[in-house]
Design a protein around this motif. Structure first.
Motif, PDB file in Angstrom:
ATOM      1  N   ILE A  92       0.860  -1.178   0.000  1.00  0.00           N
ATOM      2  CA  ILE A  92       0.000   0.000   0.000  1.00  0.00           C
ATOM      3  C   ILE A  92       0.897   1.229   0.000  1.00  0.00           C
ATOM      4  CG2 ILE A  92      -1.823   1.272   1.175  1.00  0.00           C
ATOM      5  CD1 ILE A  92      -2.731  -1.330   2.434  1.00  0.00           C
ATOM      6  N   SER A  93       0.743   2.034  -1.045  1.00  0.00           N
ATOM      7  CA  SER A  93       1.577   3.213  -1.248  1.00  0.00           C
ATOM      8  C   SER A  93       0.687   4.336  -1.785  1.00  0.00           C
ATOM      9  CB  SER A  93       2.712   2.869  -2.229  1.00  0.00           C
ATOM     10  OG  SER A  93       3.585   3.956  -2.421  1.00  0.00           O
ATOM     11  N   GLN A  94       1.278   5.338  -2.401  1.00  0.00           N
ATOM     12  CA  GLN A  94       0.534   6.365  -3.117  1.00  0.00           C
ATOM     13  C   GLN A  94       1.183   6.532  -4.486  1.00  0.00           C
ATOM     14  OE1 GLN A  94       0.626   9.681  -0.155  1.00  0.00           O
ATOM     15  NE2 GLN A  94      -1.605   9.435  -0.150  1.00  0.00           N
ATOM     16  N   TYR A  95       0.384   6.859  -5.487  1.00  0.00           N
ATOM     17  CA  TYR A  95       0.940   6.958  -6.834  1.00  0.00           C
ATOM     18  C   TYR A  95       0.550   8.272  -7.500  1.00  0.00           C
ATOM     19  CZ  TYR A  95       2.016   5.773 -11.692  1.00  0.00           C
ATOM     20  OH  TYR A  95       2.502   5.775 -12.972  1.00  0.00           O
ATOM     21  N   GLU A  96      -0.593   8.338  -8.128  1.00  0.00           N
ATOM     22  CA  GLU A  96      -0.952   9.528  -8.907  1.00  0.00           C
ATOM     23  C   GLU A  96      -1.274  10.728  -8.032  1.00  0.00           C
ATOM     24  OE1 GLU A  96      -2.813   7.800 -13.022  1.00  0.00           O
ATOM     25  OE2 GLU A  96      -4.138   7.851 -11.269  1.00  0.00           O
ATOM     26  N   LEU A  97      -1.793  10.502  -6.847  1.00  0.00           N
ATOM     27  CA  LEU A  97      -2.199  11.606  -5.969  1.00  0.00           C
ATOM     28  C   LEU A  97      -1.508  11.479  -4.608  1.00  0.00           C
ATOM     29  CD1 LEU A  97      -6.018  11.685  -6.828  1.00  0.00           C
ATOM     30  CD2 LEU A  97      -4.256  13.272  -7.626  1.00  0.00           C
ATOM     31  N   PRO A  98      -0.221  11.844  -4.528  1.00  0.00           N
ATOM     32  CA  PRO A  98       0.497  11.773  -3.254  1.00  0.00           C
ATOM     33  C   PRO A  98       0.118  12.927  -2.334  1.00  0.00           C
ATOM     34  CG  PRO A  98       1.911  12.732  -4.908  1.00  0.00           C
ATOM     35  CD  PRO A  98       0.636  12.340  -5.615  1.00  0.00           C
ATOM     36  N   ILE A  99       0.529  12.842  -1.083  1.00  0.00           N
ATOM     37  CA  ILE A  99       0.142  13.865  -0.108  1.00  0.00           C
ATOM     38  C   ILE A  99       0.919  15.164  -0.277  1.00  0.00           C
ATOM     39  CG2 ILE A  99       1.745  12.993   1.661  1.00  0.00           C
ATOM     40  CD1 ILE A  99      -0.425  13.736   3.737  1.00  0.00           C
ATOM     41  N   CYS A 100       2.177  15.108  -0.779  1.00  0.00           N
ATOM     42  CA  CYS A 100       3.000  16.312  -0.910  1.00  0.00           C
ATOM     43  C   CYS A 100       3.660  16.344  -2.286  1.00  0.00           C
ATOM     44  CB  CYS A 100       4.109  16.361   0.146  1.00  0.00           C
ATOM     45  SG  CYS A 100       3.570  16.112   1.843  1.00  0.00           S
ATOM     46  N   GLN A 101       3.729  17.539  -2.896  1.00  0.00           N
ATOM     47  CA  GLN A 101       4.361  17.678  -4.208  1.00  0.00           C
ATOM     48  C   GLN A 101       5.051  19.032  -4.341  1.00  0.00           C
ATOM     49  OE1 GLN A 101       0.631  16.612  -6.497  1.00  0.00           O
ATOM     50  NE2 GLN A 101       2.115  15.544  -7.787  1.00  0.00           N
ATOM     51  N   ASN A 102       5.980  19.081  -5.313  1.00  0.00           N
ATOM     52  CA  ASN A 102       6.585  20.338  -5.774  1.00  0.00           C
ATOM     53  C   ASN A 102       7.269  21.132  -4.666  1.00  0.00           C
ATOM     54  OD1 ASN A 102       5.458  19.715  -8.313  1.00  0.00           O
ATOM     55  ND2 ASN A 102       3.553  20.756  -7.766  1.00  0.00           N
ATOM     56  N   GLY A 103       8.185  20.475  -3.964  1.00  0.00           N
ATOM     57  CA  GLY A 103       8.955  21.160  -2.933  1.00  0.00           C
ATOM     58  C   GLY A 103      10.397  21.394  -3.368  1.00  0.00           C
ATOM     59  N   HIS A 104      11.238  21.798  -2.424  1.00  0.00           N
ATOM     60  CA  HIS A 104      12.664  21.968  -2.722  1.00  0.00           C
ATOM     61  C   HIS A 104      13.469  22.111  -1.437  1.00  0.00           C
ATOM     62  CE1 HIS A 104      11.392  26.257  -2.285  1.00  0.00           C
ATOM     63  NE2 HIS A 104      12.572  26.363  -1.697  1.00  0.00           N
ATOM     64  N   LEU A 105      14.756  21.840  -1.549  1.00  0.00           N
ATOM     65  CA  LEU A 105      15.729  22.135  -0.500  1.00  0.00           C
ATOM     66  C   LEU A 105      16.898  22.859  -1.135  1.00  0.00           C
ATOM     67  CD1 LEU A 105      16.046  18.915   1.727  1.00  0.00           C
ATOM     68  CD2 LEU A 105      14.872  21.055   2.267  1.00  0.00           C
ATOM     69  N   ASP A 106      17.458  23.824  -0.427  1.00  0.00           N
ATOM     70  CA  ASP A 106      18.662  24.508  -0.880  1.00  0.00           C
ATOM     71  C   ASP A 106      19.862  23.902  -0.169  1.00  0.00           C
ATOM     72  OD1 ASP A 106      17.208  26.209  -2.493  1.00  0.00           O
ATOM     73  OD2 ASP A 106      16.976  27.736  -0.940  1.00  0.00           O
ATOM     74  N   ILE A 107      20.864  23.513  -0.942  1.00  0.00           N
ATOM     75  CA  ILE A 107      22.084  22.932  -0.378  1.00  0.00           C
ATOM     76  C   ILE A 107      23.264  23.835  -0.704  1.00  0.00           C
ATOM     77  CG2 ILE A 107      21.213  20.578  -0.547  1.00  0.00           C
ATOM     78  CD1 ILE A 107      23.089  20.238  -3.007  1.00  0.00           C
ATOM     79  N   GLU A 108      24.355  23.653   0.031  1.00  0.00           N
ATOM     80  CA  GLU A 108      25.574  24.410  -0.232  1.00  0.00           C
ATOM     81  C   GLU A 108      26.741  23.452  -0.401  1.00  0.00           C
ATOM     82  OE1 GLU A 108      28.387  27.850   1.830  1.00  0.00           O
ATOM     83  OE2 GLU A 108      26.253  27.747   2.340  1.00  0.00           O
ATOM     84  N   VAL A 109      27.434  23.552  -1.525  1.00  0.00           N
ATOM     85  CA  VAL A 109      28.612  22.735  -1.807  1.00  0.00           C
ATOM     86  C   VAL A 109      29.699  23.649  -2.344  1.00  0.00           C
ATOM     87  CG1 VAL A 109      29.568  20.830  -3.162  1.00  0.00           C
ATOM     88  CG2 VAL A 109      27.230  20.669  -2.285  1.00  0.00           C
ATOM     89  N   ASP A 110      30.868  23.615  -1.699  1.00  0.00           N
ATOM     90  CA  ASP A 110      32.012  24.459  -2.111  1.00  0.00           C
ATOM     91  C   ASP A 110      31.621  25.930  -2.185  1.00  0.00           C
ATOM     92  OD1 ASP A 110      33.617  22.192  -2.351  1.00  0.00           O
ATOM     93  OD2 ASP A 110      33.045  21.876  -4.437  1.00  0.00           O
ATOM     94  N   GLY A 111      30.828  26.369  -1.213  1.00  0.00           N
ATOM     95  CA  GLY A 111      30.455  27.772  -1.147  1.00  0.00           C
ATOM     96  C   GLY A 111      29.356  28.197  -2.102  1.00  0.00           C
TER      97      GLY A 111
END
Length: 479
Positions: A92-111
């Motif tokens: 049992i999972s979610q497929y076409e209609l998940p609970i959360c979509q279209n997010g982001h995280l900002d990361i920092e690598v080598d400044g």
């Protein structure tokens, strides 16, 4: 030809709930095999799943913390495949209609700061675990432990925005920190609470057409993720340059060799024959629920680091270390609330407190020196009652006993000597016994000054006020 890696990560986060996602069985780790099961998580005919509300709440928290849109309506689906540790024959999972979509995280690598998109976050149940013949007492066969079946998971799927193993690790570390801060996951990678599937392909630099990807399954350490991705990039480039073709497949990482190896052909979504689970109605989430959850979120690491820099004047390094865990940040802030100076508290939390915790092999939540008592110790230093050196001795005593710093200073006679007359007498005696070094100083060899400071502190058994010692010494040595 030069190649560019294209990487997307699927992270499985085991949620820190007391019971499973669709039944009331315990999720406690380490119980005897198959002792935490019931007809629901064993997939018996005729049973019905009942959704654990806490799982939904945790999913909303994760979505908000990763800048996702929370769906007002989401649907559970059956993902159909056969495997011995999947008792129902579907997950049992979610497929076409998940609970959360279209997010982001900002990361920092080598400044450099880079934004990594998050395609979706969905809820699902975990499968069981196969136990093979290398386990004592199992003989030459294999067993199935279904304690883990139906344990609640979030699957967090990134966009293919990652271009190196270092970026992948930075993204994973940040995501790991967030889910632990939120209190939704214990973050224990050895127990599989946070694990990653790495999708890797390569394409010629300048191309916009992605190559054929492989998926390396269930990598459960940051170091192994880095090794697996780097190996897979090298393997694919070498294969292409030799005239071969990358095959879409699922691979496993071998930590003993640092290499990946083929496991099976990679399925496509249609191979799983997804369809809405008829036993679970669509999940409807109100705006009020989302906003109440938003208000309940703790201050997250990025916001905390920014505040420490702007309001407390701490360095980037100090802010990074102090927000590494929610517990450390809360300990530090409890010191501030008790009246500790920000920089002094930061130095001690990162220094003596962390040293003692590492030596004891414990976390800051179990620290025997409370923030209030550490603050009292720092205030003794500020008042000049004790020196920083003596404070370390007092701290070690506080760690071993239930005594206040004031009581320890009084019992052991550790009050700092600031009386100029007493210190002058010590200085005069040391200068008289070391006239050769006095002449060296007066002849321009200023490094000798440190020798005299050490001698005075030794003669006073560390109790002399260093500031007073430095001032009087300089005056007397200059004649």
């Amino acid at each position: 030809m030069n190649y560019q890696a294209v990487i997307g990560l699927e992270v499985h986060v085991q949620l820190k709930t007391d019971t499973k996602i669709f039944c009331g069985c315990s999720t406690k780790f380490g119980a005897a095999p198959n002792s935490q099961t019931c007809p629901v998580c064993l997939g018996m005919p005729g049973v019905l799943p009942v959704l654990n509300k806490k799982v939904v709440e945790f999913a909303i928290r994760a979505g908000l913390a990763t800048n996702c849109r929370i769906a007002s309506r989401s649907v559970f689906a059956r993902k159909n495949y056969f495997y011995p540790d999947l008792p129902k024959g579907y997950q049992i999972s979610q497929y076409e209609l998940p609970i959360c979509q279209n997010g982001h995280l900002d990361i920092e690598v080598d400044g450099q700061v880079k934004r990594i998109g998050i395609t979706r976050i969905h809820m699902e149940e975990d499968a069981g675990k196969l136990v093979h013949a290398d386990v004592p007492g199992l003989g030459s066969g294999s067993g199935v432990d279904l304690n883990r079946a139906c344990t609640p998971l979030l699957e967090i799927v990134s966009e293919p925005d990652i271009r190196s193993a270092d970026e992948a690790v930075a993204y994973l570390r940040k995501l790991h920190q967030i889910v632990v801060y939120l209190g939704i996951c214990d973050g224990n990678m050895e127990e599989g609470s946070f694990r990653c599937d790495a999708n890797v392909s390569v394409m010629p630099v300048g191309s916009t057409t992605f190559g054929t990807r492989t998926e390396t399954k269930n990598v459960n350490s940051f170091r192994f993720v880095k090794q697996a991705i780097e190996h897979e990039i090298e393997r694919q480039i070498e294969l292409i340059e030799e005239g071969g073709k990358v095959v879409q497949e699922t691979r496993l990482f071998d930590p003993n060799t640092g290499e990946t190896r083929s496991m099976r052909g990679k399925e496509e979504a249609h191979d799983y024959r997804y369809f809405p689970d008829p036993d679970l109605v669509p999940l409807v989430i109100s705006n009020d629920w989302v906003e109440d959850t938003r208000l309940s979120l703790p201050e997250l690491p990025d916001a905390r680091r920014s505040r420490y820099r702007s309001e407390l004047g701490l360095s980037d390094y100090d802010a990074e270390v102090l927000t590494a865990t929610r517990e450390m940040a809360e300990y530090f802030e409890a010191c501030l609330a008790a009246g500790a100076p920000a920089k002094g508290a930061a130095n001690w939390v990162m220094g003596e407190v962390t040293r003692a915790l590492n030596e004891a092999g414990t976390g800051i939540a179990e620290c025997p020196v409370t923030p209030v008592r550490l603050t009292a110790l720092l205030q003794l230093i500020e008042k000049g009652t004790i020196s920083g050196k003596i404070a370390k001795t007092v701290f070690d005593e506080m760690w071993q006993s239930d005594k206040t710093p004031e009581a320890i200073v009084e019992e052991k006679g550790l009050v700092q000597v600031s009386d100029t007359g007493e210190i002058e007498k010590i200085i005069d005696e040391i200068m008289a016994a070391n006239m050769g070094q006095v002449e060296e100083f007066r002849g321009g060899k200023e490094k000798v000054f440190g020798f005299f400071v050490g001698q005075v502190m030794r003669a006073s058994k560390g109790k002399a006020n260093p500031a007073v010692v430095n001032d009087l010494l300089m005056k007397k040595l200059k004649g």
